[in-house]
Design an enzyme around this catalytic site. Structure first.
Site, PDB file in Angstrom:
ATOM      1  N   GLU A 229       0.814  -1.213   0.000  1.00  0.00           N
ATOM      2  CA  GLU A 229       0.000   0.000   0.000  1.00  0.00           C
ATOM      3  C   GLU A 229       0.848   1.263   0.000  1.00  0.00           C
ATOM      4  OE1 GLU A 229      -2.255  -2.974  -0.114  1.00  0.00           O
ATOM      5  OE2 GLU A 229      -1.049  -2.930   1.704  1.00  0.00           O
ATOM      6  N   ASN A 313      -0.573  -8.057  -3.396  1.00  0.00           N
ATOM      7  CA  ASN A 313      -1.303  -7.298  -4.406  1.00  0.00           C
ATOM      8  C   ASN A 313      -0.399  -6.364  -5.207  1.00  0.00           C
ATOM      9  OD1 ASN A 313      -1.395  -5.758  -1.689  1.00  0.00           O
ATOM     10  ND2 ASN A 313      -1.795  -4.174  -3.201  1.00  0.00           N
ATOM     11  N   ASP A 355      -7.439  -6.031  -4.556  1.00  0.00           N
ATOM     12  CA  ASP A 355      -6.493  -6.219  -3.460  1.00  0.00           C
ATOM     13  C   ASP A 355      -6.509  -7.647  -2.932  1.00  0.00           C
ATOM     14  OD1 ASP A 355      -4.559  -5.404  -1.486  1.00  0.00           O
ATOM     15  OD2 ASP A 355      -6.163  -5.352  -0.009  1.00  0.00           O
TER      16      ASP A 355
END
Length: 628
Positions: A229, A313, A355
């Site tokens: 992220e 991801n 994700d």
């Protein structure tokens, strides 16, 4: 049997849309073509238990040696079964369990670690600041033998995606190996707690952290990074267990030489074949900030000399900003542990839309498949499918939904490709509602357990859906690189979690229990036919491995997201241990004291967990139980 099926139809009560209306604790997901039977339906559970006994399914002996009563790695063994051969605690007497001792960690954050037991000593690792405690099990109350404080950089807390968790240590050859949030892997003398070496392998300045539990294979400590992220490029490193130097590094994106793809790389499917796919399946230069981190679980087959690890991801979440399959993210590698060389790869979710990190646990089993013996890898994946792969080749033998899935329409077994549902495809400026499963997956990191006695895989998982909207986002090192608004909601039926026993041979559930909140804890199963897991309200539960009947429960001081273990103590008796302390991504609203009115907080998880603060409080306590 016909009478039982009639009874099931009466009480399962699926609504016309197939979502299922609760009657007692049984429910029916008709579009997924499976019947979930919970503990309240005793007749049905008994019938399911009879058909679920498949002793021909077992882990390879080399990866799951006979139980010596210790617990030296979080997954119990290289096959990742989380199965104990101890049977002193069984279905009949587990109701008599009582507290043997407790221990406060002094850290009230998400406690995801598995306690380890080696000889007369228990080892636990806390969330940040990653304190390691050694407890003397040979003395009353298990007093502290030593503690080690690594003093990680406080700034690491600010770049940790989803709480400051740590998933535990591993013991090998007299040493204890663990990771710190700020990117260090440390080896301690297990007897004294004195550091042997300290390797700095991660960089918090670009948003890189480490939360996973390492694994030691053939004198190498295997470690992966977190930070998808934050636009961090994923990797797995092998450190020499003797002195901590890096032996090899395999990246999750980039050219073949960086990914350690060479002439021995033989993926089963055409979609994973080609030169430098880790570059060409991305926009120019995007692979350098593309994620593919390895913050989950690793298994090892000594017979094949292969390790298996997933990849996280792609970044950012908004798929419009990264056209292409985005190799080698959201997939699984088989590698040679000596060199890191990739042998095969399979991508669970090409061009991942939601994700669906591919970091979950993989259980190594040997079984007959369509009349032939196969070496398989069983994986309850984040995208909602229970996969059975041939672990020698990466071929998908089976992929079956184990809960509510509408983000895709299945897996094409010929091509291996996930079949997207165009109605649930998100992108820039698009608000797509009721996507199931959510970004946290049908199951996130929380590990399953397998029993060779029942042939069942015990899966703690989520029942959540979400609304998504893609956003434009620019990369700035060390800052969030997500590009998505998310709002999570309860899934079909309203319960947010479930604990499902999956019949691997029959490719369907034997029974399933509904839970109010996501079941964010791991599971352990024993030869006494008892399964242990925890709930986010703080209940530590024991259920029948055969039927799912609730046999015992104990209310701890905080929600449970940890990994239960069981061991033989110095006194010869069987014990069960669990760390209590709510947090993690699912419990961030409590551990991070987030505002429940902010629906997008914790990447949208807060919206589904608004009431968790009314059910539990932050904590950090070890609980250990035994029979009187």
């Amino acid at each position: 049997m016909r009478g039982l099926l009639k009874l099931a139809g009466k009480y399962a009560c699926a609504t016309p849309d197939g979502r299922g209306a609760e009657r007692g604790r049984c429910f029916d997901f008709r579009p997924l073509k499976w019947l979930v039977l919970a503990a309240g339906c005793s007749l049905l559970n008994a019938a399911a238990a009879q058909s679920a006994v498949t002793p021909a399914i077992a882990p390879p002996a080399a990866a799951a040696p006979p139980d010596d009563g210790q617990w030296t790695m979080p997954a119990k063994n290289y096959a990742s079964t989380r199965y104990s051969e101890l049977a002193d605690i069984n279905e009949d007497n587990v109701k008599n369990l009582q507290v043997a001792f407790t221990f406060s960690t002094g850290v009230n954050k998400g406690q995801e670690a598995a306690p380890l037991v080696v000889g007369n000593t228990m080892y636990i690792v806390t969330p940040f600041p990653n304190i390691v405690y050694a407890l003397d099990l040979s003395k009353p109350g298990a007093p502290m033998k030593w503690k080690y404080e690594p003093n990680p950089e406080p700034a690491a807390q600010g770049v940790a995606c989803c709480d400051v968790v740590n998933r535990g240590a591993v013991f090998a050859d007299g040493r204890l190996f663990f990771n710190t949030l700020d990117g260090h892997t440390i080896a301690l003398d297990a007897a004294t707690g004195q550091p042997v070496w300290n390797a700095h392998v991660g960089n918090i300045n670009i948003g890189e952290t480490i939360t996973m539990a390492p694994l030691v294979v053939k004198g190498k400590v295997l470690v992966g990074n977190s930070g998808g992220e934050m636009g961090v490029r994923g990797w797995v490193k092998a450190l020499d267990a003797g002195d901590g130097h890096v032996v090899w590094t395999a990246y999750g994106t980039g050219p073949d030489k960086d990914v350690l793809i060479g002439p021995d790389f033989k993926p089963h499917y055409d979609m994973d074949r080609g030169k430098d796919l880790g570059v060409t399946t991305w926009p120019p230069e995007a692979w350098k900030i593309g994620g593919g981190n390895m913050w989950g679980w690793i298994s090892y087959d000594p017979d094949l000399n292969l390790i298996y690890h997933g990849t996280g991801n792609p970044g950012p979440w908004n798929p419009d900003l990264r056209p292409g399959d985005n190799k080698w993210t959201s997939g699984i590698f088989a590698r040679d542990p000596d060199t890191g060389a990739a042998k095969w790869f399979y991508q669970w979710s090409p061009h991942d839309l939601h994700d669906y990190d591919g970091i979950n646990e993989q259980i190594l089993l040997d079984m007959n498949w369509q009349g032939k013996p196969r070496k398989v890898l069983v994986r309850p994946e984040r995208n909602g499918y229970l996969y059975i792969l041939d672990r020698t080749t990466g071929e998908v033998l089976s992929a079956t939904p184990y809960g509510a899935v509408n983000s895709s329409k299945g897996v094409d077994l010929k091509t291996g490709r996930l079949i997207e549902n165009p109605d649930k495809k998100t992108g820039t400026g698009k608000v797509i509602r009721d996507i199931c499963p959510t970004a946290s997956g049908l199951k996130d990191w929380q590990p399953s357990a397998f029993s060779p006695k029942t042939g069942l895989l015990y899966i703690p998982h989520n029942n959540l859906c979400m609304d998504e909207e893609g956003l434009e986002v620019n990369y700035i090192a060390g800052t969030p690189y997500v590009g998505m608004n998310v709002r999570m909601i309860p899934g079909p039926g309203g319960n947010r979690g479930a604990f499902t026993a999956w019949d691997i041979a029959a490719a369907k559930p034997a029974w399933s229990l509904k839970e109010n909140f996501p079941v964010w804890s791991g599971a352990v199963v024993t030869a006494g036919n008892v399964v242990f897991y925890g709930t986010m309200e703080g209940w530590f539960k024991a259920v029948s491995a055969r039927t799912g009947e609730l046999l015992w429960q104990f209310k701890t001081s905080s929600g449970i997201i940890g990994q239960p273990v069981t061991y033989r103590g110095p006194d010869g008796h069987q014990y069960v241990a669990i760390l209590s302390g709510v947090g993690g991504w699912a419990g961030a609203i409590v551990s991070g004291d987030l505002d429940p009115r902010d629906a997008t907080a914790a990447l949208g998880f807060v919206n589904a967990m608004k009431d968790l603060k009314n059910a539990t409080t932050a904590g950090g306590t070890l609980y250990v139980f035994r029979l009187p």
